[in-house]
Enzyme design. Structure first.
Site, mmCIF file in Angstrom:
data_model
loop_
_atom_site.group_PDB
_atom_site.id
_atom_site.type_symbol
_atom_site.label_atom_id
_atom_site.label_comp_id
_atom_site.label_asym_id
_atom_site.label_seq_id
_atom_site.Cartn_x
_atom_site.Cartn_y
_atom_site.Cartn_z
ATOM 1 N N SER A 104 45.663 47.169 41.866
ATOM 2 C CA SER A 104 46.086 47.263 40.469
ATOM 3 C C SER A 104 44.878 46.984 39.578
ATOM 4 O O SER A 104 43.860 46.489 40.047
ATOM 5 C CB SER A 104 47.157 46.223 40.187
ATOM 6 O OG SER A 104 46.590 44.933 40.372
ATOM 7 N N LYS A 105 45.030 47.289 38.292
ATOM 8 C CA LYS A 105 43.916 47.072 37.344
ATOM 9 C C LYS A 105 43.437 45.625 37.381
ATOM 10 O O LYS A 105 42.255 45.344 37.425
ATOM 11 C CB LYS A 105 44.368 47.417 35.927
ATOM 12 C CG LYS A 105 44.307 48.902 35.660
ATOM 13 C CD LYS A 105 43.685 49.189 34.316
ATOM 14 C CE LYS A 105 43.245 50.625 34.247
ATOM 15 N NZ LYS A 105 44.142 51.508 33.562
ATOM 16 N N ARG A 106 44.403 44.727 37.398
ATOM 17 C CA ARG A 106 44.071 43.303 37.385
ATOM 18 C C ARG A 106 43.238 42.925 38.615
ATOM 19 O O ARG A 106 42.423 42.027 38.600
ATOM 20 C CB ARG A 106 45.380 42.509 37.376
ATOM 21 C CG ARG A 106 45.220 41.003 37.257
ATOM 22 C CD ARG A 106 46.548 40.385 36.846
ATOM 23 N NE ARG A 106 47.571 40.631 37.860
ATOM 24 C CZ ARG A 106 47.840 39.789 38.848
ATOM 25 N NH1 ARG A 106 47.189 38.666 38.951
ATOM 26 N NH2 ARG A 106 48.792 40.077 39.726
ATOM 27 N N HIS A 107 43.492 43.643 39.710
ATOM 28 C CA HIS A 107 42.800 43.316 40.954
ATOM 29 C C HIS A 107 41.601 44.205 41.223
ATOM 30 O O HIS A 107 41.149 44.299 42.350
ATOM 31 C CB HIS A 107 43.795 43.386 42.122
ATOM 32 C CG HIS A 107 44.749 42.244 42.105
ATOM 33 N ND1 HIS A 107 46.055 42.370 42.490
ATOM 34 C CD2 HIS A 107 44.585 40.970 41.717
ATOM 35 C CE1 HIS A 107 46.654 41.200 42.353
ATOM 36 N NE2 HIS A 107 45.782 40.341 41.881
ATOM 37 N N GLY A 108 41.132 44.900 40.220
ATOM 38 C CA GLY A 108 39.860 45.608 40.407
ATOM 39 C C GLY A 108 39.897 47.120 40.305
ATOM 40 O O GLY A 108 38.862 47.765 40.422
#
Ligand code: GLU
Length: 463
Positions: free
Chosen positions: A241-245
């Site tokens: 996900s975006k939060r995870h890269g």
């Protein structure tokens, strides 16, 4: 062995994201390892989403990562006439046929399959029908006559041997009724014409490979080797996900990562060379092999990336780091400040994992006299800072030859006279010089700032 030719084939529907960059890197490493060629093909057939900007962003991202491709980048869209030519050739050879099914018929077909819980596929209604029965005024699509019995096997260089039954295949569209080629056709024709020997890409394309295989076979073309690499997952094992890269490469650039670090980190996401974590690109080229690419998805880990980034920052000559820090500073860098940074960066590097952090920690070197104090520092300073700094100033003013050693001696002399520990005055000096309660050795900082600037900063805090 024929010369190895790989390609990276991004669809420019957005920026170069981290997964795409890894695919590009693996293609690059494999080609360079075999002294082959690494080509770039921009799959810009989706005209609404492929803009000049997105194409440019991908090229910039590749250049920033130093993944230099051989020859000119190929635009897939510009090759549409050639794709049409191949569709017509397949028609002529009897491996494809005109399909006059209307959009309504196709959606009815899909609905019926859905209702009955069947695989949704085209029922082949025009496969063996006489084109003389073609309805008036309908422009046909061209579909591949896919095999209906038997099976196909791909000996994937990462996934191993994978087989599918031909019953699962449908007669896919090669050329739409408006004359535009489909992605399946375009990829095969381009890979063939570009003499690609190894197709290395994400394993979300493995199913496509079986469909593409049928086009190679129908044309009697040489089939390239396939290597489908597992996708990158988030630290929790779920889709990235975006939060995870799952960000564009330019976001990593902005966060202050070095391209060398991104490459090193990405190559280790899926590929390994023993337990090595730090692998420079020259060695990666020497050692890269698809046999050492794992079959299971790798997990993105920001902490590891930061660690690798710190390694590459620390390896750089401080002189070369300064221009990279510029975008993060809020003022210009004069030659005087540049020489302060050249001496001061080394000790700050031990505490910084990105360029952004390093810039933040070294910002105090850029000021002249007037240092803004961080909130915590300002609070602490209220606790007797002004008095202590006023008292110690004459000791520092008296220093004849400004050096780390003499500064230390002067401060020690002051402590002795007052019968206090260094800890009673050091923190205030630190705050006055850096605006923060944390920094490398104050003696070193004073030495780097020079006597005049040190005294100016200290005096300012006594006003
Ligand atoms: N354009 C496709 C993508 O961006 C890749 C196609 C391929 O590598 O064959 O996912």
């Amino acid at each position: 062995m024929t010369k190895v030719i790989t390609r990276f084939a991004p669809s420019p529907t957005g920026f170069l994201h981290i997964g795409g960059a890894r695919t590009a890197l693996f293609n690059y490493l494999f080609a360079k390892h075999h002294q082959g060629k690494f080509l770039l093909r921009i799959e810009d057939t989706d005209r609404a989403r492929s803009t000049d900007e997105t194409v440019e962003a991908i090229l910039m991202g590749m250049k920033w990562l130093n993944l230099n491709w051989d020859e000119d980048a190929v635009s897939q869209f510009s090759r549409a006439p050639r794709h049409r030519e191949v569709a017509l050739e397949l028609l002529e050879k009897g491996h494809a046929y005109y399909c006059y099914a209307t959009p309504e018929e196709l959606s009815e077909m899909r609905e019926a399959a859905k209702k009955e819980g069947r695989q949704q596929k085209y029922d082949g209604r025009w496969r063996d029908r006489d084109p003389a029965e073609a309805p008036e005024g309908i422009s046909p699509a061209i579909r591949l006559k896919a095999p209906q019995t038997g099976s196909s096997t791909i000996n994937d260089l990462v996934q191993g041997s994978v087989t599918i039954e031909h019953e699962q295949l449908d007669d896919m569209v090669l050329l739409r009724s408006d004359g535009t080629p489909t992605y399946m056709l375009a990829v095969v024709v381009d890979d063939h014409d570009m003499d690609i020997t190894h197709v290395i890409r994400g394993d979300d394309h493995l199913n496509n490979a079986f469909r593409q295989l049928q086009i190679y076979k129908a044309m009697g073309w040489h089939i390239p080797e396939f290597a489908h690499i597992p996708l990158i997952h988030g630290p929790d094992g779920a889709k990235l996900s975006k939060r995870h890269g799952a960000l564009g490469i330019e976001a990593y650039q902005e966060m202050g990562y070095l391209p060398e670090a991104i490459n090193n980190y990405l190559m280790r996401l899926g590929w390994s060379h023993g337990d090595d974590e730090i692998i420079e690109i020259e060695n990666a080229i020497k050692w890269f092999s698809l046999e050492n690419v794992g079959k299971s998805p790798s997990r993105f880990d920001f902490d590891k990336l930061r660690h690798v980034n710190q390694h590459y920052m620390a390896k750089k000559d401080p002189k070369d780091l300064i221009p990279l820090l510029k975008p993060y500073f809020n003022s210009e860098i004069s030659p005087q400040i540049s020489s302060r940074l050249e001496r001061g960066l080394e000790s700050l590097l031990q505490r910084s994992e990105t360029l952004e952090e390093l810039a933040k920690k070294s910002q105090f070197y850029l000021y002249e006299s007037n240092i803004p104090l961080e909130e915590k520092a300002a609070e602490k300073f209220l606790d007797g800072g002004k008095e202590k700094i006023t008292d110690i100033l004459p000791f520092l003013e008296a220093i004849k030859k400004w050096s780390e050693e003499n500064i230390k001696e002067a401060i020690q002399a002051y402590c002795k006279k007052e019968d206090i520990k260094l800890g009673k005055v050091g923190p205030f000096i630190r705050i006055a010089l850096t605006g923060s309660i944390e920094s490398p050795s104050i003696f070193q900082i004073m030495d780097i700032l020079g006597q005049e600037e040190t005294l100016n900063r200290l005096r300012t805090q006594t006003l």
